[in-house]
Enzyme design. Structure first.
Site, PDB file in Angstrom:
ATOM      1  N   SER A 195       0.673 -10.835  -2.067  1.00 47.26           N
ATOM      2  CA  SER A 195       0.302 -12.143  -1.510  1.00 47.26           C
ATOM      3  C   SER A 195       0.033 -12.054  -0.010  1.00 47.26           C
ATOM      4  CB  SER A 195       1.414 -13.166  -1.784  1.00 47.26           C
ATOM      5  OG  SER A 195       2.625 -12.768  -1.173  1.00 47.26           O
ATOM      6  N   HIS A 196       0.541 -10.999   0.651  1.00 48.97           N
ATOM      7  CA  HIS A 196       0.376 -10.896   2.100  1.00 48.97           C
ATOM      8  C   HIS A 196      -0.203  -9.555   2.536  1.00 48.97           C
ATOM      9  CE1 HIS A 196       2.642 -14.564   1.796  1.00 48.97           C
ATOM     10  NE2 HIS A 196       2.219 -14.846   3.003  1.00 48.97           N
ATOM     11  N   HIS A 218      -1.096 -19.037  11.724  1.00 51.31           N
ATOM     12  CA  HIS A 218      -0.075 -18.126  11.170  1.00 51.31           C
ATOM     13  C   HIS A 218      -0.328 -17.912   9.680  1.00 51.31           C
ATOM     14  CE1 HIS A 218       3.781 -16.295  10.453  1.00 51.31           C
ATOM     15  NE2 HIS A 218       4.175 -16.512  11.695  1.00 51.31           N
ATOM     16  N   LEU A 224       6.822 -11.983   7.405  1.00 46.35           N
ATOM     17  CA  LEU A 224       7.648 -11.820   8.606  1.00 46.35           C
ATOM     18  C   LEU A 224       8.401 -10.496   8.685  1.00 46.35           C
ATOM     19  CD1 LEU A 224       9.154 -15.411   9.029  1.00 46.35           C
ATOM     20  CD2 LEU A 224       7.147 -14.404  10.113  1.00 46.35           C
ATOM     21  N   THR A 239       6.218 -23.573   3.041  1.00 45.91           N
ATOM     22  CA  THR A 239       6.857 -22.530   2.238  1.00 45.91           C
ATOM     23  C   THR A 239       7.874 -21.759   3.093  1.00 45.91           C
ATOM     24  OG1 THR A 239       4.804 -21.303   2.629  1.00 45.91           O
ATOM     25  CG2 THR A 239       5.120 -22.226   0.442  1.00 45.91           C
ATOM     26  N   ASP A 247      13.263 -11.012   3.454  1.00 51.37           N
ATOM     27  CA  ASP A 247      12.192 -11.888   3.953  1.00 51.37           C
ATOM     28  C   ASP A 247      11.696 -12.695   2.775  1.00 51.37           C
ATOM     29  OD1 ASP A 247      10.019 -13.056   5.175  1.00 51.37           O
ATOM     30  OD2 ASP A 247       8.758 -11.259   5.065  1.00 51.37           O
ATOM     31  N   ASP A 272       1.255 -16.221  -3.766  1.00 51.47           N
ATOM     32  CA  ASP A 272       1.436 -15.703  -5.126  1.00 51.47           C
ATOM     33  C   ASP A 272       0.844 -16.668  -6.156  1.00 51.47           C
ATOM     34  OD1 ASP A 272       2.575 -13.225  -5.937  1.00 51.47           O
ATOM     35  OD2 ASP A 272       4.288 -13.720  -4.676  1.00 51.47           O
ATOM     36  N   LYS A 310      19.672 -26.348  -2.167  1.00 51.21           N
ATOM     37  CA  LYS A 310      20.045 -25.365  -1.131  1.00 51.21           C
ATOM     38  C   LYS A 310      18.788 -24.859  -0.398  1.00 51.21           C
ATOM     39  CE  LYS A 310      24.127 -24.131  -3.739  1.00 51.21           C
ATOM     40  NZ  LYS A 310      24.987 -23.097  -4.309  1.00 51.21           N
ATOM     41  N   LEU A 363      19.653  -3.307  -2.601  1.00 55.05           N
ATOM     42  CA  LEU A 363      19.508  -4.050  -1.357  1.00 55.05           C
ATOM     43  C   LEU A 363      18.139  -4.711  -1.349  1.00 55.05           C
ATOM     44  CD1 LEU A 363      21.000  -1.564   1.274  1.00 55.05           C
ATOM     45  CD2 LEU A 363      22.130  -3.457   0.073  1.00 55.05           C
ATOM     46  N   ARG A 377      10.138  -2.747  -1.536  1.00 57.34           N
ATOM     47  CA  ARG A 377       9.064  -2.585  -0.551  1.00 57.34           C
ATOM     48  C   ARG A 377       9.123  -1.204   0.103  1.00 57.34           C
ATOM     49  NH1 ARG A 377       8.467  -8.782   1.911  1.00 57.34           N
ATOM     50  NH2 ARG A 377       8.844  -9.679  -0.121  1.00 57.34           N
TER      51      ARG A 377
HETATM   52  P1  NDP Z   1       9.985 -12.365  -2.814  1.00 56.87           P
HETATM   53  O1  NDP Z   1      10.632 -13.361  -3.708  1.00 56.87           O
HETATM   54  O2  NDP Z   1       8.988 -11.427  -3.365  1.00 56.87           O
HETATM   55  O3  NDP Z   1      11.099 -11.488  -2.103  1.00 56.87           O
HETATM   56  C1  NDP Z   1      12.098 -12.071  -1.333  1.00 56.87           C
HETATM   57  C2  NDP Z   1      13.099 -11.048  -0.837  1.00 56.87           C
HETATM   58  O4  NDP Z   1      14.045 -10.818  -1.865  1.00 56.87           O
HETATM   59  C3  NDP Z   1      12.495  -9.696  -0.511  1.00 56.87           C
HETATM   60  O5  NDP Z   1      13.153  -9.148   0.612  1.00 56.87           O
HETATM   61  C4  NDP Z   1      12.750  -8.925  -1.799  1.00 56.87           C
HETATM   62  O6  NDP Z   1      12.753  -7.529  -1.652  1.00 56.87           O
HETATM   63  C5  NDP Z   1      14.108  -9.420  -2.183  1.00 56.87           C
HETATM   64  N1  NDP Z   1      14.389  -9.239  -3.603  1.00 56.87           N
HETATM   65  C6  NDP Z   1      13.619  -9.551  -4.670  1.00 56.87           C
HETATM   66  N2  NDP Z   1      14.231  -9.227  -5.812  1.00 56.87           N
HETATM   67  C7  NDP Z   1      15.437  -8.688  -5.476  1.00 56.87           C
HETATM   68  C8  NDP Z   1      16.526  -8.155  -6.201  1.00 56.87           C
HETATM   69  N3  NDP Z   1      16.501  -8.102  -7.523  1.00 56.87           N
HETATM   70  N4  NDP Z   1      17.583  -7.700  -5.510  1.00 56.87           N
HETATM   71  C9  NDP Z   1      17.632  -7.739  -4.167  1.00 56.87           C
HETATM   72  N5  NDP Z   1      16.607  -8.224  -3.423  1.00 56.87           N
HETATM   73  C10 NDP Z   1      15.529  -8.696  -4.066  1.00 56.87           C
HETATM   74  O7  NDP Z   1       9.350 -13.095  -1.558  1.00 56.87           O
HETATM   75  P2  NDP Z   1       8.608 -14.494  -1.441  1.00 56.87           P
HETATM   76  O8  NDP Z   1       7.631 -14.714  -2.527  1.00 56.87           O
HETATM   77  O9  NDP Z   1       9.610 -15.563  -1.220  1.00 56.87           O
HETATM   78  O10 NDP Z   1       7.812 -14.231  -0.084  1.00 56.87           O
HETATM   79  C11 NDP Z   1       6.849 -13.184  -0.011  1.00 56.87           C
HETATM   80  C12 NDP Z   1       6.353 -13.020   1.408  1.00 56.87           C
HETATM   81  O11 NDP Z   1       5.613 -14.168   1.770  1.00 56.87           O
HETATM   82  C13 NDP Z   1       7.458 -12.885   2.454  1.00 56.87           C
HETATM   83  O12 NDP Z   1       7.334 -11.614   3.015  1.00 56.87           O
HETATM   84  C14 NDP Z   1       7.203 -14.004   3.435  1.00 56.87           C
HETATM   85  O13 NDP Z   1       7.323 -13.661   4.816  1.00 56.87           O
HETATM   86  C15 NDP Z   1       5.761 -14.382   3.149  1.00 56.87           C
HETATM   87  N6  NDP Z   1       5.546 -15.797   3.456  1.00 56.87           N
HETATM   88  C16 NDP Z   1       4.941 -16.120   4.638  1.00 56.87           C
HETATM   89  C17 NDP Z   1       4.759 -17.439   4.965  1.00 56.87           C
HETATM   90  C18 NDP Z   1       4.185 -17.843   6.277  1.00 56.87           C
HETATM   91  O14 NDP Z   1       4.173 -19.020   6.575  1.00 56.87           O
HETATM   92  N7  NDP Z   1       3.716 -16.971   7.101  1.00 56.87           N
HETATM   93  C19 NDP Z   1       5.157 -18.527   4.060  1.00 56.87           C
HETATM   94  C20 NDP Z   1       5.806 -18.057   2.870  1.00 56.87           C
HETATM   95  C21 NDP Z   1       5.979 -16.730   2.577  1.00 56.87           C
HETATM   96  P3  NDP Z   1      11.624  -6.642  -2.442  1.00 56.87           P
HETATM   97  O15 NDP Z   1      10.298  -7.094  -1.915  1.00 56.87           O
HETATM   98  O16 NDP Z   1      11.976  -5.257  -2.082  1.00 56.87           O
HETATM   99  O17 NDP Z   1      11.753  -6.956  -3.920  1.00 56.87           O
HETATM  100  O1  PYC Z   2       2.172 -17.622   0.959  1.00 53.35           O
HETATM  101  O2  PYC Z   2       3.230 -19.488   1.337  1.00 53.35           O
HETATM  102  C1  PYC Z   2       2.497 -18.568   1.691  1.00 53.35           C
HETATM  103  C2  PYC Z   2       1.977 -18.577   3.066  1.00 53.35           C
HETATM  104  C3  PYC Z   2       1.810 -19.625   3.896  1.00 53.35           C
HETATM  105  C4  PYC Z   2       1.294 -19.157   5.063  1.00 53.35           C
HETATM  106  C5  PYC Z   2       1.151 -17.823   4.924  1.00 53.35           C
HETATM  107  N1  PYC Z   2       1.575 -17.494   3.707  1.00 53.35           N
END
Ligand code: NDP
Ligand code: PYC
Length: 339
Positions: free
Chosen positions: A49-50, A122, A126, A162, A180, A190, A232, A307, A312
């Protein structure tokens, strides 16, 4: 013969492609470099997604004429422990890079320091930022609003962004402890990818326009996303609006959405980044704090749990060795700009 579904690229090819596209659209070399680096890191660590997908939204935002393509971020020293970086309506990443050395310096001298990034477009994940802070031996926390796509727990209309929260804890050996995540059930990117690929989504990710849980990605994009963990995640999303919006004198997700006025561009708002020097906090007991953290991590992994971000880091090792695979349809869409 039909074309394969994926295109294979080395990390340097990927970086060069992203940079070329950005330069082609008139971004300064400093912005193109900063953005291409983070897009490459996203694809490398298999956060689809990023990764390269983000280039499309970035280009759309640039084509709107609203992004300052040559913005030179400026630093304002607010107090011994606080700095503000004005992105002047350019993308956030160069502003982050510009402020990072000063943030690290302040964290070392004060024990804790905060950096507000203001007036930035943005679009990025992160973790590259908190990882870069951890590389200085500092604990890091970062967060930002986005557009008001997410309903509060119990509500039906978008209020929050988000709103990602990222955290990194430096470790003497190997990668930092790092997470993150969006405070929504999933990043919006996504759901967009599911919509592009015609795939359904889990019912807890979003509601449709009528407030009903939906598995249709397009209906989800038109309705409202859900927070993770019910009330939460909702409270954490509100915290991000307050800390990385109201507190730093910048827009909330609702305001960013209003500014966008239906154009569908990258959100425009601020970001809050906090750096903490564990050596300042712990002084002569630094090694004890470090050992305590390591025992915690060990207690997680020795029972078969993992962890956060380990997936990643594993993907990174693979990508650095083998390169990355990008869907052909995304690759073709990106290449169209050169025709
Ligand atoms: P994910 O749900 O894919 O992952 C969230 C975190 O949880 C990651 O660090 C991931 O590590 C970890 N994780 C996932 N499964 C497990 C597990 N079973 N055990 C332990 N840790 C786990 O992320 P999101 O979909 O919530 O977000 C994806 C990206 O989107 C982020 O990097 C975020 O910065 C970006 N984003 C940016 C926005 C913006 O405004 N700029 C807005 C929203 C999101 P791993 O990846 O290793 O599985
Ligand atoms: O995937 O939610 C998201 C997002 C918003 C801004 C950048 N990514």
């Amino acid at each position: 013969m039909s074309e394969p579904d994926d295109v294979s690229l080395s990390l340097s090819d990927l970086f060069d492609l992203a940079r070329k596209v950005l330069l082609h659209h008139g971004l300064s070399a400093a912005h193109a470099d900063a953005i291409a680096r983070v897009i490459t890191q996203g694809q490398r660590d298999e956060c689809h997604s990023h990764g390269l997908y983000r280039l499309l939204g970035c280009v759309r935002s640039v084509l709107s004429g609203k992004v300052n393509q040559h913005a030179q971020p400026t630093i304002r020293d607010v107090s011994p422990g606080v700095l503000a970086v004005d992105a002047h309506y350019g993308f956030s990443l160069l502003a982050f890079e510009t402020g990072l050395p000063r943030l690290a310096e302040k964290a070392r001298s004060q024990g804790i320091a905060a950096m507000a990034i203001n007036r930035c477009f943005h679009f990025s994940a992160l973790w590259p930022e908190v990882e870069a802070i951890a590389a200085h031996g500092l604990v890091a926390l970062a967060m930002n609003p986005s557009h008001s796509w997410v309903a509060p727990a119990g509500g039906t209309r978008g209020v929050f962004g988000t709103n990602p929260i990222a955290f990194a804890w430096p470790r003497a050996e190997g990668h930092p402890f790092l997470f993150d995540f969006a405070t929504s059930a999933i990043a919006r990117g996504d759901i967009e990818l599911h919509a592009r690929e015609g795939k359904s989504i889990p019912a807890h990710w979003a509601i449709d326009r009528e407030g009903r849980a939906t598995t249709d990605a397009r209906a989800a994009l038109e309705g409202a996303m859900q927070t993770f963990g019910g009330h939460k995640g909702s409270a954490l999303a509100a915290m991000v609006e307050l800390l990385a919006g109201a507190l730093i004198g910048d827009l909330t997700s609702m305001e960013s959405q209003s500014l966008d006025d239906g154009a569908g561009l990258s959100p425009c708002h601020g970001e809050l980044v906090i750096a903490i020097d564990p050596k300042r906090f712990l002084g002569s007991e630094y090694a004890i704090g470090e050992a305590r953290a390591e025992r915690l991590f060990e207690a997680i992994v020795t029972q078969g749990a993992r962890l956060p971000s380990q997936r990643r880091f594993d993907a990174r090792t693979r990508s650095e060795r083998d390169g990355v695979r990008v869907s052909r349809s995304l690759y073709n869409e990106i290449m169209e700009v050169f025709h």
